[in-house]
Motif scaffolding. Structure first.
Motif, PDB file in Angstrom:
ATOM      1  N   PRO A  60       0.801  -1.227   0.000  1.00  0.00           N
ATOM      2  CA  PRO A  60       0.000   0.000   0.000  1.00  0.00           C
ATOM      3  C   PRO A  60       0.832   1.273   0.000  1.00  0.00           C
ATOM      4  CG  PRO A  60      -0.947  -1.580   1.531  1.00  0.00           C
ATOM      5  CD  PRO A  60       0.344  -2.170   1.046  1.00  0.00           C
ATOM      6  N   ALA A  61       2.014   1.253   0.630  1.00  0.00           N
ATOM      7  CA  ALA A  61       2.865   2.439   0.670  1.00  0.00           C
ATOM      8  C   ALA A  61       3.311   2.873  -0.724  1.00  0.00           C
ATOM      9  CB  ALA A  61       4.095   2.167   1.539  1.00  0.00           C
TER      10      ALA A  61
ATOM     11  N   GLU B 235      -9.035  11.403  -5.632  1.00  0.00           N
ATOM     12  CA  GLU B 235      -8.467  11.511  -4.292  1.00  0.00           C
ATOM     13  C   GLU B 235      -9.066  10.497  -3.328  1.00  0.00           C
ATOM     14  OE1 GLU B 235      -7.717  14.807  -0.728  1.00  0.00           O
ATOM     15  OE2 GLU B 235      -8.600  15.409  -2.639  1.00  0.00           O
ATOM     16  N   ARG B 236     -10.356  10.277  -3.422  1.00  0.00           N
ATOM     17  CA  ARG B 236     -10.990   9.336  -2.483  1.00  0.00           C
ATOM     18  C   ARG B 236     -10.416   7.939  -2.640  1.00  0.00           C
ATOM     19  NH1 ARG B 236     -14.453  10.076  -6.697  1.00  0.00           N
ATOM     20  NH2 ARG B 236     -15.235   8.212  -7.759  1.00  0.00           N
ATOM     21  N   GLU B 237      -9.968   7.580  -3.855  1.00  0.00           N
ATOM     22  CA  GLU B 237      -9.431   6.243  -4.087  1.00  0.00           C
ATOM     23  C   GLU B 237      -8.016   6.114  -3.523  1.00  0.00           C
ATOM     24  OE1 GLU B 237      -9.779   5.058  -8.162  1.00  0.00           O
ATOM     25  OE2 GLU B 237     -11.931   5.513  -8.261  1.00  0.00           O
ATOM     26  N   TRP B 238      -7.159   7.100  -3.820  1.00  0.00           N
ATOM     27  CA  TRP B 238      -5.794   6.961  -3.285  1.00  0.00           C
ATOM     28  C   TRP B 238      -5.758   7.203  -1.787  1.00  0.00           C
ATOM     29  CZ3 TRP B 238      -3.687  11.196  -1.005  1.00  0.00           C
ATOM     30  CH2 TRP B 238      -3.938  12.482  -1.511  1.00  0.00           C
ATOM     31  N   MET B 239      -6.672   7.992  -1.256  1.00  0.00           N
ATOM     32  CA  MET B 239      -6.736   8.166   0.194  1.00  0.00           C
ATOM     33  C   MET B 239      -7.162   6.864   0.875  1.00  0.00           C
ATOM     34  SD  MET B 239      -5.790  11.126   1.427  1.00  0.00           S
ATOM     35  CE  MET B 239      -6.717  11.391   2.942  1.00  0.00           C
ATOM     36  N   ALA B 240      -8.088   6.137   0.255  1.00  0.00           N
ATOM     37  CA  ALA B 240      -8.511   4.850   0.811  1.00  0.00           C
ATOM     38  C   ALA B 240      -7.350   3.857   0.801  1.00  0.00           C
ATOM     39  CB  ALA B 240      -9.693   4.304   0.017  1.00  0.00           C
ATOM     40  N   GLU B 241      -6.556   3.891  -0.254  1.00  0.00           N
ATOM     41  CA  GLU B 241      -5.386   3.010  -0.319  1.00  0.00           C
ATOM     42  C   GLU B 241      -4.339   3.434   0.699  1.00  0.00           C
ATOM     43  OE1 GLU B 241      -3.435  -0.294  -1.452  1.00  0.00           O
ATOM     44  OE2 GLU B 241      -5.398   0.343  -2.215  1.00  0.00           O
TER      45      GLU B 241
ATOM     46  N   ALA C  96      -4.841   4.755   3.558  1.00  0.00           N
ATOM     47  CA  ALA C  96      -5.270   4.370   4.901  1.00  0.00           C
ATOM     48  C   ALA C  96      -4.802   2.964   5.265  1.00  0.00           C
ATOM     49  CB  ALA C  96      -6.787   4.477   5.014  1.00  0.00           C
ATOM     50  N   LYS C  97      -4.540   2.135   4.249  1.00  0.00           N
ATOM     51  CA  LYS C  97      -4.110   0.763   4.507  1.00  0.00           C
ATOM     52  C   LYS C  97      -2.680   0.681   5.043  1.00  0.00           C
ATOM     53  CE  LYS C  97      -7.016  -1.057   0.760  1.00  0.00           C
ATOM     54  NZ  LYS C  97      -6.998  -1.738  -0.569  1.00  0.00           N
ATOM     55  N   VAL C  98      -1.911   1.773   4.907  1.00  0.00           N
ATOM     56  CA  VAL C  98      -0.525   1.763   5.396  1.00  0.00           C
ATOM     57  C   VAL C  98      -0.483   1.421   6.885  1.00  0.00           C
ATOM     58  CG1 VAL C  98       1.475   3.250   5.852  1.00  0.00           C
ATOM     59  CG2 VAL C  98       0.334   3.336   3.618  1.00  0.00           C
ATOM     60  N   GLU C  99      -1.484   1.874   7.630  1.00  0.00           N
ATOM     61  CA  GLU C  99      -1.505   1.627   9.067  1.00  0.00           C
ATOM     62  C   GLU C  99      -1.767   0.169   9.412  1.00  0.00           C
ATOM     63  OE1 GLU C  99      -3.991   3.034  13.064  1.00  0.00           O
ATOM     64  OE2 GLU C  99      -4.278   4.094  11.166  1.00  0.00           O
ATOM     65  N   THR C 100      -2.487  -0.533   8.577  1.00  0.00           N
ATOM     66  CA  THR C 100      -2.971  -1.866   8.953  1.00  0.00           C
ATOM     67  C   THR C 100      -2.435  -2.998   8.087  1.00  0.00           C
ATOM     68  OG1 THR C 100      -4.932  -1.539   7.534  1.00  0.00           O
ATOM     69  CG2 THR C 100      -5.117  -0.907   9.862  1.00  0.00           C
ATOM     70  N   GLU C 101      -1.748  -2.679   7.000  1.00  0.00           N
ATOM     71  CA  GLU C 101      -1.252  -3.710   6.098  1.00  0.00           C
ATOM     72  C   GLU C 101       0.195  -3.430   5.708  1.00  0.00           C
ATOM     73  OE1 GLU C 101      -3.718  -4.174   2.633  1.00  0.00           O
ATOM     74  OE2 GLU C 101      -5.587  -3.949   3.776  1.00  0.00           O
ATOM     75  N   GLY C 102       0.906  -4.478   5.331  1.00  0.00           N
ATOM     76  CA  GLY C 102       2.204  -4.340   4.692  1.00  0.00           C
ATOM     77  C   GLY C 102       3.271  -3.712   5.561  1.00  0.00           C
TER      78      GLY C 102
ATOM     79  N   ARG D 220       6.708   8.294   7.521  1.00  0.00           N
ATOM     80  CA  ARG D 220       6.335   9.456   6.702  1.00  0.00           C
ATOM     81  C   ARG D 220       6.491   9.122   5.224  1.00  0.00           C
ATOM     82  NH1 ARG D 220       9.919  13.363   4.949  1.00  0.00           N
ATOM     83  NH2 ARG D 220      11.387  12.862   6.634  1.00  0.00           N
ATOM     84  N   GLU D 221       7.579   8.460   4.861  1.00  0.00           N
ATOM     85  CA  GLU D 221       7.769   8.072   3.469  1.00  0.00           C
ATOM     86  C   GLU D 221       6.681   7.102   3.021  1.00  0.00           C
ATOM     87  OE1 GLU D 221      11.537   6.783   0.824  1.00  0.00           O
ATOM     88  OE2 GLU D 221      11.042   5.333   2.392  1.00  0.00           O
ATOM     89  N   PHE D 222       6.316   6.174   3.886  1.00  0.00           N
ATOM     90  CA  PHE D 222       5.237   5.244   3.555  1.00  0.00           C
ATOM     91  C   PHE D 222       3.910   5.968   3.371  1.00  0.00           C
ATOM     92  CE2 PHE D 222       7.314   1.489   6.062  1.00  0.00           C
ATOM     93  CZ  PHE D 222       8.239   1.321   5.040  1.00  0.00           C
ATOM     94  N   GLY D 223       3.742   7.099   4.088  1.00  0.00           N
ATOM     95  CA  GLY D 223       2.500   7.853   3.970  1.00  0.00           C
ATOM     96  C   GLY D 223       1.483   7.562   5.048  1.00  0.00           C
ATOM     97  N   LEU D 224       1.928   7.123   6.231  1.00  0.00           N
ATOM     98  CA  LEU D 224       0.987   6.927   7.325  1.00  0.00           C
ATOM     99  C   LEU D 224       0.159   8.191   7.512  1.00  0.00           C
ATOM    100  CD1 LEU D 224      -0.013   5.182   9.754  1.00  0.00           C
ATOM    101  CD2 LEU D 224       1.740   6.352  11.120  1.00  0.00           C
ATOM    102  N   ASP D 225      -1.153   8.053   7.545  1.00  0.00           N
ATOM    103  CA  ASP D 225      -2.053   9.195   7.654  1.00  0.00           C
ATOM    104  C   ASP D 225      -1.781   9.934   8.967  1.00  0.00           C
ATOM    105  OD1 ASP D 225      -4.110  11.012   7.822  1.00  0.00           O
ATOM    106  OD2 ASP D 225      -5.693   9.573   7.367  1.00  0.00           O
ATOM    107  N   PRO D 226      -1.320  11.192   8.913  1.00  0.00           N
ATOM    108  CA  PRO D 226      -1.002  11.901  10.156  1.00  0.00           C
ATOM    109  C   PRO D 226      -2.219  12.195  11.020  1.00  0.00           C
ATOM    110  CG  PRO D 226      -0.828  13.379   8.272  1.00  0.00           C
ATOM    111  CD  PRO D 226      -1.021  11.988   7.721  1.00  0.00           C
ATOM    112  N   SER D 227      -3.408  12.121  10.444  1.00  0.00           N
ATOM    113  CA  SER D 227      -4.615  12.383  11.229  1.00  0.00           C
ATOM    114  C   SER D 227      -5.158  11.136  11.913  1.00  0.00           C
ATOM    115  CB  SER D 227      -5.710  12.975  10.326  1.00  0.00           C
ATOM    116  OG  SER D 227      -6.161  12.018   9.375  1.00  0.00           O
ATOM    117  N   SER D 228      -4.533   9.975  11.660  1.00  0.00           N
ATOM    118  CA  SER D 228      -5.023   8.739  12.258  1.00  0.00           C
ATOM    119  C   SER D 228      -4.735   8.724  13.751  1.00  0.00           C
ATOM    120  CB  SER D 228      -4.358   7.528  11.599  1.00  0.00           C
ATOM    121  OG  SER D 228      -2.969   7.489  11.895  1.00  0.00           O
TER     122      SER D 228
END
Length: 331
Positions: free
Chosen positions: A16-17, A31-37, A39-45, A93-101
Motif C-alpha cells: 500500500p505504501a 483523491e478518495r481512491e488513493w486516500m482509501a489506499e 489508509a491501509k498503510v496503518e494496517t497492512e504491509g 512518513r515516506e510510507f504515507g501513514l495518515d497523520p490524522s489517524s
C-alpha cells in the motif's frame, strides 16, 4: 506506452505504501481512491509491520537516534543502525501513514513525552544539535502535526555563507554539504506545506535550493567535477544520504507547492536519470546502506526497485509536463 503500462502494473502489484503514491502521482486516480489506499498503510504491509515493532512508550528500539544499549563497535563493523525512533518515524512518513489517524497522533504524542536525544537529553520535538538530524525532525514533526517552529527558526539561522547547511558547522566547517542541505530543505518544505512557512523559512529554503541548483545537483562549484560519484548512484532508503534522485524528487514537490515550472538547471540530472532506465522501463537500486534494520523493503542491490522507479517516473512526468507548459506559454 505498453512498456509504461507494464511498469505501472508492476508498481501496483506491491505494498500500500507504493500503491497509493502510484495512484496519486502516476495515474491521477480520484483523491478518495488513493486516500482509501493510503489508509491501509496503518494496517497492512510495511507500515503495519514497522508499527508492530514500536515500544510501549512510543519509541523504536528504545532510543531517539540510536538503539538502547548500542555498542559503537557495531557501527564500525556492521554500519550505522537504522532501527531507532528517528529513522523509523521518517520511514513511516515516506510510507504515507495518515497523520490524522489515531495511531499517528498517539505515536507522536508519546514520543514527545518519552524520547530524549542521546546527544544532550533534549526532549525529542525540541530537536538535536546537528542540522541534518534537525532537518528530518522538522520534516517528521511538520508532517505529523507537531509545532516545530523553534527548530525551523534555529535552522534558518544556521545557514552558511554559500546558502546551504553542514552538520559539521559546529566543528568549524564553512562550506555546505549536499546531504545536510537536502535534509534541511525537505524539512523546511514539509513545514511550509503544513503551515505556510515564515518569511525566514521561505528565504532559507530559497538559498538552499540555489546552493544545489548552482551545482547542477552534483557538481563542485570550483572545478565542475562530481562532488561524489555516489550522488549519481541511486540509493534506497536514503536515510540521511544524498543522491540526485532524492534532490529531483524534492524539487518536484517544491514546484508543485509553489506552482513554478522546473528550473532548467535540473536538466543534466534529468538526463542522467533517463540514462539509468533499464530496457524494461524500470530503475535499479544501486546500493543499500549497511547496518541494522527492522526489515528490507527492496528486492536487493542491483535489482529493479519499486521505490526508485516510482520516484523516477513521477519526476520525469513532472519534468515533461513542465516543458509542455513552458512551450505552451512561449511565443
Amino acid at each position: 506506452m505498453a512498456r509504461s503500462d507494464s511498469v505501472i502494473e508492476w508498481l501496483l502489484d506491491s505494498d500500500p505504501a507504493i500503491r497509493w503514491q502510484v495512484m496519486r502521482d502516476l495515474i491521477d486516480a480520484p483523491e478518495r481512491e488513493w486516500m482509501a489506499e493510503r489508509a491501509k498503510v496503518e494496517t497492512e504491509g510495511w507500515g503495519a509491520k514497522l508499527l508492530s515493532f514500536q515500544d510501549e512508550d512510543g519509541q523504536w528500539a528504545g532510543g531517539a537516534f540510536l538503539p538502547a544499549g548500542f555498542d559503537p563497535h557495531e557501527w564500525r563493523e556492521q554500519g550505522q543502525p537504522w532501527t531507532a525512533t528517528t529513522f523509523s518515524l521518517s520511514q513511516l512518513r515516506e510510507f504515507g501513514l495518515d497523520p490524522s489517524s489515531e495511531r499517528a497522533r498517539r505515536t507522536v504524542a508519546s514520543i514527545g513525552v518519552s524520547a530524549r536525544w542521546e546527544e544532550g537529553g533534549q526532549p525529542y520535538w525540541e530537536g538535536e544539535v546537528e542540522e541534518c538530524i534537525n532537518g528530518r525532525t522538522v520534516a517528521d514533526g511538520a508532517y505529523f502535526g507537531i509545532d516545530v517552529s523553534s527548530i525551523v527558526e534555529r535552522l534558518a539561522g544556521e545557514r552558511l555563507d554559500d546558502g546551504g547547511w553542514n552538520c559539521e558547522r559546529a566543528r568549524g566547517s564553512v562550506r555546505s554539504s549536499f546531504a545536510s542541505t537536502i535534509n534541511v530543505l525537505e524539512g523546511l518544505l514539509e513545514f511550509e506545506k503544513s503551515t505556510g512557512g515564515t518569511p525566514r523559512s521561505r528565504e532559507a529554503r530559497s538559498t538552499g535550493e540555489e546552493f544545489l541548483l548552482q551545482r547542477n545537483l552534483f557538481r563542485r562549484l570550483s572545478t565542475g567535477e562530481p562532488a561524489d560519484e555516489r550522488f549519481l548512484h541511486f540509493l534506497h532508503p536514503n536515510r540521511w544520504r544524498y543522491d540526485i534522485l532524492r534532490a529531483l524528487d524534492y524539487f518536484r514537490a517544491s514546484a508543485l507547492l509553489t506552482g513554478t515550472d522546473p528550473d532548467p538547471r535540473l536538466g543534466e540530472a534529468i538526463g542522467h536519470l533517463r540514462s539509468r532506465r533499464l530496457e524494461d522501463g524500470r530503475w535499479p537500486v544501486d546500493w543499500i546502506l549497511p547496518g541494522r534494520v527492522w526489515f528490507h523493503i527492496d528486492e536487493g542491490q542491483g535489482r529493479p526497485s519499486r521505490w526508485i522507479t516510482l520516484r523516477a517516473m513521477r519526476v520525469l512526468r513532472w519534468w515533461m509536463r513542465g516543458l509542455q507548459s513552458a512551450s505552451d506559454d512561449g511565443p
